[in-house]
Write an enzyme that holds these catalytic residues in place. Sequence first.
Site: not given
Length: 319
Positions: A117, A178, A259, A289-290
């Site tokens: 990332s 978040r 992603d 993405h994680d």
Amino acid sequence: MPLPGFCLGDGQPLTDATVRLRRFGPDGAPVIVALGGISSDRRLADVGDGRAAWWPRIVRPGGPVDLDRYQVLGLDLLPGPGETGVRTLTPADQARALAAALDHLGVPQLEALIGASYGGMVGLAFAALFPERLRQLIAISAPHRPAIHATALRGIQRRILALGIETGRPEQAVALARELAMTTYRTAEELELRFGQDAVPDAAGQPYAVCDYLKARGRAYVPRMTAERWISLSDSLDRHRVDPGAVTVPTTLLGFTSDQLVPIADLEALAVGLPNLRTLVRAPSLYGHDGFLKEEAVVADLITSALAEPLCCLSELAA
């Protein structure tokens, strides 16, 4: 570790001119730097003190990044805790700070830089700026420039954070930003699988299970990130630009096809422009993405293969 006289790319010095590092593994071993996303820190590996590490299954004795064979450095990204305002910086600034820290430690060359990332963006910048100091780069979910869709999503998060600062509610803003960020890190398929069968609440205004999950993730993030630091790092992501042709060290890429922040097409464009590509691995994942945190087997296999393969042998672009 002090960085006397260190200035960011905008020419302004840091108030907190310090890089915070942690070393793992045996002294005298070849050195690897491992960097993660904007939430990561120098605590890469489990040291048995009860505090959480962010990549303990990857960086461990006998692991893919083997602490019996390598000395591994983790660091806290700039800006540090002494910076109370919003700062303008780029991943290239992080790369220059890393080079200064390596000078201080007497490390002329890294065996590898492994970045995921944001850390992969720093790795690309480091490889372009200091090719003589790096034997190979392993970049996971990291493009040479941000996708406009990702910039748009992060821009909304930054406006939430700025509104929290302006109204004296920065912690609530961090939690809410978040929550939004989590919907971009993961996939719609994962959320459907986890929460798609949950009951609808009885009345408007009552929580849905997926919303309760996001609220919990937001509350947990508040102690880890200030609004100002998040704006600085988020904006830094969107200022990232590296010419693929300038990254001449042997480079291994991994991307996840689900992603939404780093589309696989962007990594394919990066791969085409790299002069010394070893391989590009395209991996499916439920986690988007994680994936660099959740798909441990895929990440472990990639890193193990990259560190084991002789650097003189280049691979073809993988399908």
